[in-house]
Design an enzyme around this catalytic site. Structure first.
Site, PDB file in Angstrom:
ATOM      1  CD  GLU A   1      84.593  72.408  30.978  1.00  0.00           C
ATOM      2  OE1 GLU A   1      84.521  71.857  29.981  1.00  0.00           O
ATOM      3  OE2 GLU A   1      85.607  72.435  31.539  1.00  0.00           O
TER       4      GLU A   1
ATOM      5  CE1 TYR B   1      73.601  70.060  32.608  1.00  0.00           C
ATOM      6  CE2 TYR B   1      74.406  72.218  32.212  1.00  0.00           C
ATOM      7  CZ  TYR B   1      74.176  70.880  31.927  1.00  0.00           C
ATOM      8  OH  TYR B   1      74.487  70.213  30.498  1.00  0.00           O
TER       9      TYR B   1
HETATM   10  C1  LIG Z   1      69.364  72.790  28.508  1.00  0.00           C
HETATM   11  C2  LIG Z   1      68.270  71.800  27.934  1.00  0.00           C
HETATM   12  C3  LIG Z   1      69.104  70.551  27.638  1.00  0.00           C
HETATM   13  C4  LIG Z   1      67.195  71.572  28.652  1.00  0.00           C
HETATM   14  O1  LIG Z   1      66.320  70.455  28.409  1.00  0.00           O
HETATM   15  P1  LIG Z   1      64.812  70.340  28.626  1.00  0.00           P
HETATM   16  O2  LIG Z   1      64.569  68.959  28.277  1.00  0.00           O
HETATM   17  O3  LIG Z   1      64.072  71.406  28.255  1.00  0.00           O
HETATM   18  O4  LIG Z   1      65.106  70.510  30.154  1.00  0.00           O
HETATM   19  P2  LIG Z   1      63.729  69.935  31.464  1.00  0.00           P
HETATM   20  O5  LIG Z   1      62.319  70.272  30.810  1.00  0.00           O
HETATM   21  O6  LIG Z   1      64.275  68.708  31.820  1.00  0.00           O
HETATM   22  O7  LIG Z   1      63.967  71.026  32.596  1.00  0.00           O
HETATM   23  C5  LIG Z   1      64.289  70.799  33.754  1.00  0.00           C
HETATM   24  C6  LIG Z   1      64.472  72.271  34.713  1.00  0.00           C
HETATM   25  O8  LIG Z   1      65.391  72.927  34.176  1.00  0.00           O
HETATM   26  C7  LIG Z   1      65.161  74.304  34.083  1.00  0.00           C
HETATM   27  N1  LIG Z   1      65.109  74.688  32.881  1.00  0.00           N
HETATM   28  C8  LIG Z   1      65.203  74.055  31.848  1.00  0.00           C
HETATM   29  N2  LIG Z   1      64.730  74.965  30.789  1.00  0.00           N
HETATM   30  C9  LIG Z   1      64.604  76.115  30.970  1.00  0.00           C
HETATM   31  C10 LIG Z   1      64.660  77.432  30.421  1.00  0.00           C
HETATM   32  N3  LIG Z   1      64.347  77.579  29.332  1.00  0.00           N
HETATM   33  N4  LIG Z   1      64.274  78.504  31.343  1.00  0.00           N
HETATM   34  C11 LIG Z   1      64.531  78.459  32.911  1.00  0.00           C
HETATM   35  N5  LIG Z   1      64.931  77.228  33.410  1.00  0.00           N
HETATM   36  C12 LIG Z   1      64.836  76.072  32.505  1.00  0.00           C
HETATM   37  C13 LIG Z   1      63.836  74.441  35.092  1.00  0.00           C
HETATM   38  O9  LIG Z   1      64.226  74.434  36.373  1.00  0.00           O
HETATM   39  C14 LIG Z   1      63.271  73.033  34.511  1.00  0.00           C
HETATM   40  O10 LIG Z   1      62.208  72.667  35.552  1.00  0.00           O
HETATM   41  P3  LIG Z   1      60.666  73.231  35.248  1.00  0.00           P
HETATM   42  O11 LIG Z   1      60.536  72.986  33.667  1.00  0.00           O
HETATM   43  O12 LIG Z   1      59.820  72.223  36.067  1.00  0.00           O
HETATM   44  O13 LIG Z   1      60.574  74.538  35.728  1.00  0.00           O
HETATM   45  C15 LIG Z   1      67.801  72.308  26.598  1.00  0.00           C
HETATM   46  O14 LIG Z   1      67.127  73.513  26.575  1.00  0.00           O
HETATM   47  C16 LIG Z   1      68.661  72.125  25.368  1.00  0.00           C
HETATM   48  O15 LIG Z   1      68.780  71.095  24.560  1.00  0.00           O
HETATM   49  N6  LIG Z   1      69.277  73.405  25.109  1.00  0.00           N
HETATM   50  C17 LIG Z   1      70.232  73.494  24.018  1.00  0.00           C
HETATM   51  C18 LIG Z   1      71.649  72.702  24.338  1.00  0.00           C
HETATM   52  C19 LIG Z   1      72.165  73.090  25.523  1.00  0.00           C
HETATM   53  O16 LIG Z   1      72.341  74.268  25.909  1.00  0.00           O
HETATM   54  N7  LIG Z   1      72.782  72.136  26.393  1.00  0.00           N
HETATM   55  C20 LIG Z   1      73.538  72.362  27.580  1.00  0.00           C
HETATM   56  C21 LIG Z   1      74.853  72.434  27.213  1.00  0.00           C
HETATM   57  S1  LIG Z   1      75.931  72.486  28.568  1.00  0.00           S
END
Ligand SMILES: CC(C)(COP(=O)(O)OP(=O)(O)OC[C@H]1O[C@@H](n2cnc3c(N)ncnc32)[C@H](O)[C@@H]1OP(=O)(O)O)[C@@H](O)C(=O)NCCC(=O)NCCS
Length: 162
Positions: A116, A128
Site C-alpha cells: 500500500e 514501484y
Molecule cells: C520512494 C523512495 C523510497 C525512493 O528511493 P530512491 O532511492 O530515491 O529511489 P531510486 O533512486 O531507486 O529511484 C528509482 C526510480 O524510481 C522513480 N523515482 C524515484 N524517486 C522519484 C521522484 N522523486 N520522482 C519521480 N520518480 C522517482 C524513478 O523512476 C527512479 O529512476 P530514475 O532515477 O532512474 O529516474 C524515497 O523517495 C523515500 O524514501 N521516500 C520517503 C519514504 C517513502 O515514501 N517510502 C515508500 C512508502 S510506500
C-alpha cells in the site's frame, strides 16, 4: 574500529545487508524523520523477530541510509516498509534494496507481491511501477493521520515455476 574516526570514508560505497537488532535505533530514527505515521521501535523489533520476514538495510561507512521490510502472509509477499534518507535519494538505493528483496523472494514459490502506498506519493508509485507493480485498487481513508487513500499495488511472482 570506530567508523566515526574515518572522516574521509567514501559515502557512496553502499552495502545492502540483513538488518540486525543493533541497527534498530538508527532505523527507527530515520523512520521518524521520514513518515508522519512512523513505526515505533517496538514494531521494528517485532518485525525483525519474525522468521518469515525479510529485513534489509543499506549503509555506507558512516550510517544506515535506507531499509526495506517485507513479510510473507499466506502465499503473498507484503512489502511493508521502504525508506531512503532524503539526502541520498535518486541514487538508486531503493532500487538496490528492491533488487536484493526480489533476489530472495523470487527463489521461493508464492503468488506475488503487494503493498500500500499513499495516493499522493508519486516518487514511490513511480518506483514501484518501474519494478512491474500495477495499481489494483484503493483503500479509501486508509491513513489515520489525514485519512488519505492508499493505492494497493500488485506484482505477480516471476520466479521459476519448473
Ligand atoms: C520512494 C523512495 C523510497 C525512493 O528511493 P530512491 O532511492 O530515491 O529511489 P531510486 O533512486 O531507486 O529511484 C528509482 C526510480 O524510481 C522513480 N523515482 C524515484 N524517486 C522519484 C521522484 N522523486 N520522482 C519521480 N520518480 C522517482 C524513478 O523512476 C527512479 O529512476 P530514475 O532515477 O532512474 O529516474 C524515497 O523517495 C523515500 O524514501 N521516500 C520517503 C519514504 C517513502 O515514501 N517510502 C515508500 C512508502 S510506500
Amino acid at each position: 574500529m570506530n567508523l566515526q574516526a574515518v572522516p574521509d570514508a567514501p559515502r557512496h560505497e553502499w552495502v545492502i545487508r540483513p538488518m540486525q537488532f543493533t541497527d534498530l535505533e538508527a532505523v527507527a530514527a530515520l523512520e521518524a524523520r521520514t513518515f508522519t505515521l512512523p513505526w515505533s521501535l517496538a514494531i521494528f523489533h517485532g518485525q525483525l523477530a519474525r522468521e518469515s520476514g525479510i529485513c534489509l538495510v543499506c549503509e555506507d561507512a558512516r550510517a544506515i541510509v535506507g531499509y526495506l521490510i517485507a513479510d510473507m502472509f499466506v502465499d503473498v509477499w507484503h512489502l511493508m516498509n521502504l525508506c531512503v534518507a532524503e539526502e541520498v535519494r535518486r541514487q538508486h538505493i531503493a532500487s538496490r534494496l528492491l533488487e536484493a528483496y526480489f533476489a530472495v523472494t523470487e527463489r521461493r514459490g508464492h503468488r506475488g507481491h503487494t503493498l500500500e502506498v499513499r495516493a499522493s506519493n508519486g516518487p514511490a508509485i513511480e518506483l514501484y511501477r518501474s519494478f512491474g507493480f500495477v495499481s489494483t485498487g484503493v483503500r479509501p481513508g486508509y491513513y489515520s493521520d489525514d485519512r488519505e487513500d492508499a493505492v494497493i499495488m500488485w506484482k505477480d511472482w516471476e520466479g521459476d515455476t519448473a
